[in-house]
Design a protein around this motif. Structure first.
Motif, short mmCIF file in Angstrom:
data_model
loop_
_atom_site.label_atom_id
_atom_site.label_comp_id
_atom_site.label_asym_id
_atom_site.label_seq_id
_atom_site.Cartn_x
_atom_site.Cartn_y
_atom_site.Cartn_z
N TRP A 35 93.99 -3.83 48.55
CA TRP A 35 95.48 -3.77 48.34
C TRP A 35 95.82 -2.98 49.80
O TRP A 35 97.13 -3.39 49.98
CB TRP A 35 95.79 -3.28 47.21
CG TRP A 35 95.38 -1.52 46.96
CD1 TRP A 35 94.43 -1.10 46.19
CD2 TRP A 35 95.93 -0.69 47.52
NE1 TRP A 35 94.43 0.01 46.38
CE2 TRP A 35 95.29 0.41 47.23
CE3 TRP A 35 97.20 -0.37 48.37
CZ2 TRP A 35 95.64 1.93 47.48
CZ3 TRP A 35 97.55 1.02 48.72
CH2 TRP A 35 96.72 2.08 48.43
N PHE A 36 95.19 -2.42 50.41
CA PHE A 36 95.63 -1.56 51.55
C PHE A 36 95.88 -2.43 52.67
O PHE A 36 95.20 -3.32 53.12
CB PHE A 36 94.49 -0.32 51.78
CG PHE A 36 95.29 0.59 52.96
CD1 PHE A 36 96.25 1.23 52.60
CD2 PHE A 36 94.73 0.53 54.37
CE1 PHE A 36 96.57 2.28 53.71
CE2 PHE A 36 95.08 1.32 55.31
CZ PHE A 36 95.90 2.36 55.02
N GLY A 37 97.18 -2.61 52.97
CA GLY A 37 97.71 -3.48 54.13
C GLY A 37 98.34 -4.64 53.45
O GLY A 37 98.80 -5.68 54.06
N GLY A 38 98.36 -4.73 52.21
CA GLY A 38 98.94 -6.24 51.39
C GLY A 38 98.28 -7.37 51.49
O GLY A 38 97.05 -7.09 51.84
N ASN A 39 98.88 -8.27 50.86
CA ASN A 39 98.12 -9.57 50.63
C ASN A 39 97.88 -10.59 52.22
O ASN A 39 97.19 -11.42 52.12
CB ASN A 39 98.54 -10.42 49.71
CG ASN A 39 100.26 -11.03 49.98
OD1 ASN A 39 100.60 -10.65 51.11
ND2 ASN A 39 100.67 -11.49 49.08
#
Length: 151
Positions: A35-39
């Motif tokens: 999840w870190f950084g988004g998809n």
């Protein structure tokens, strides 16, 4: 409250998951990398050093869609399982200044649904207003991907 404050940014978000599940998403390398950084941004596990323990450090590399990278680093300051997670971060690991991030978890019930309320805050020392707005939007996007199906 969700928004920009005098000291940084804050986000309140409800998840239909237990505090233990939400805490695990924050503190388990495989979940953090997802999840870190988004998809749209990849955090390869082989470029992630993330083992939360008091006085420990962490490092991560984000690979952007265009192939450029952002290196992150920080320290773990406080870990209270299923309740509180405090760490620092910077996207300039060569510099000693780090911004503190505080994540507080509390059991909650929203519209008759049991879950967890996250209160997230990050210091934004030296950030211009547009940088604060970008950090707020970025973290909101990250939280959209924190738990699958919870956006």
């Amino acid at each position: 409250m969700t928004g920009i404050t005098a000291d940084g940014i804050e986000i309140d978000r409800f998840f239909e998951a237990s505090p233990a599940e939400v805490f695990e998403a924050w503190t388990t390398p495989q979940h953090f990398a997802r999840w870190f950084g988004g998809n749209t941004i990849e955090v390869p596990l082989d470029q992630l050093d993330f083992a939360p323990e008091i006085e420990g450090t962490w490092k991560a590399t984000m690979v952007l869609p265009d192939g450029n990278t952002i290196n992150w680093a920080g320290d773990f300051l406080e870990i209270v399982p299923n309740e509180r997670f405090v760490f620092t971060l910077t996207d300039n690991p060569a510099e000693p200044q780090r911004a503190a991030v505080v994540v507080t978890l509390a059991p909650a019930n929203e519209d008759g649904v049991d879950g967890t309320l996250i209160h997230f805050s990050q210091e934004t020392p030296g950030f211009a207003p547009d940088q604060q707005a970008a950090a707020l939007a970025g973290w909101q996007g990250f939280l959209d991907d924190l738990l699958p199906g919870q956006a």
